[in-house]
Design an enzyme around this catalytic site. Structure first.
Site, PDB file in Angstrom:
ATOM      1  N   MET A 180       0.849  -1.169   0.000  1.00  0.00           N
ATOM      2  CA  MET A 180       0.000   0.000   0.000  1.00  0.00           C
ATOM      3  C   MET A 180       0.895   1.232   0.000  1.00  0.00           C
ATOM      4  O   MET A 180       1.366   1.672   1.038  1.00  0.00           O
ATOM      5  CB  MET A 180      -0.934  -0.072   1.204  1.00  0.00           C
ATOM      6  CG  MET A 180      -1.216   1.207   1.896  1.00  0.00           C
ATOM      7  SD  MET A 180      -2.545   1.159   3.078  1.00  0.00           S
ATOM      8  CE  MET A 180      -1.919   0.158   4.365  1.00  0.00           C
ATOM      9  N   PRO A 181       1.196   1.795  -1.180  1.00  0.00           N
ATOM     10  CA  PRO A 181       2.045   2.975  -1.268  1.00  0.00           C
ATOM     11  C   PRO A 181       1.386   4.204  -0.634  1.00  0.00           C
ATOM     12  O   PRO A 181       0.181   4.426  -0.775  1.00  0.00           O
ATOM     13  CB  PRO A 181       2.223   3.192  -2.769  1.00  0.00           C
ATOM     14  CG  PRO A 181       1.887   1.891  -3.395  1.00  0.00           C
ATOM     15  CD  PRO A 181       0.862   1.271  -2.502  1.00  0.00           C
ATOM     16  N   TYR A 182       2.205   4.972   0.054  1.00  0.00           N
ATOM     17  CA  TYR A 182       1.774   6.223   0.672  1.00  0.00           C
ATOM     18  C   TYR A 182       2.768   7.283   0.229  1.00  0.00           C
ATOM     19  O   TYR A 182       3.972   7.152   0.470  1.00  0.00           O
ATOM     20  CB  TYR A 182       1.793   6.081   2.198  1.00  0.00           C
ATOM     21  CG  TYR A 182       1.572   7.360   2.952  1.00  0.00           C
ATOM     22  CD1 TYR A 182       0.299   7.751   3.325  1.00  0.00           C
ATOM     23  CD2 TYR A 182       2.637   8.182   3.299  1.00  0.00           C
ATOM     24  CE1 TYR A 182       0.087   8.925   4.032  1.00  0.00           C
ATOM     25  CE2 TYR A 182       2.443   9.353   3.998  1.00  0.00           C
ATOM     26  CZ  TYR A 182       1.161   9.728   4.364  1.00  0.00           C
ATOM     27  OH  TYR A 182       0.959  10.891   5.056  1.00  0.00           O
TER      28      TYR A 182
END
Length: 70
Positions: free
Chosen positions: A1-3
């Site tokens: 889950m890229p942030y």
């Protein structure tokens, strides 16, 4: 889950931020194999008086240029 946290001098419109976020998301999908629905892009607006370049605020630099630029 890229942030992804984008710190930027205040003044961009909601439409501009949406376009930037869309491009970042597309890049994560293409290059990192992420799913778009798992990509988070957060904007942190910083006041022009709080962002300094070589000891001079962005607000001061803008005044010198005679514009309110972004």
């Amino acid at each position: 889950m890229p942030y992804v946290l984008v710190q930027i001098v205040e003044g961009r419109s909601a439409e501009a931020k949406k376009a930037i976020a869309a491009d970042i998301t597309a890049s994560l999908v293409e290059h990192a194999g992420a799913r778009a629905e798992d990509c988070y892009v957060v904007f942190r607006d910083v006041a022009a008086s709080d962002w300094l370049i070589a000891g001079e605020t962005v607000a001061e630099r803008r005044r010198k240029r005679g514009d309110a630029g972004t």
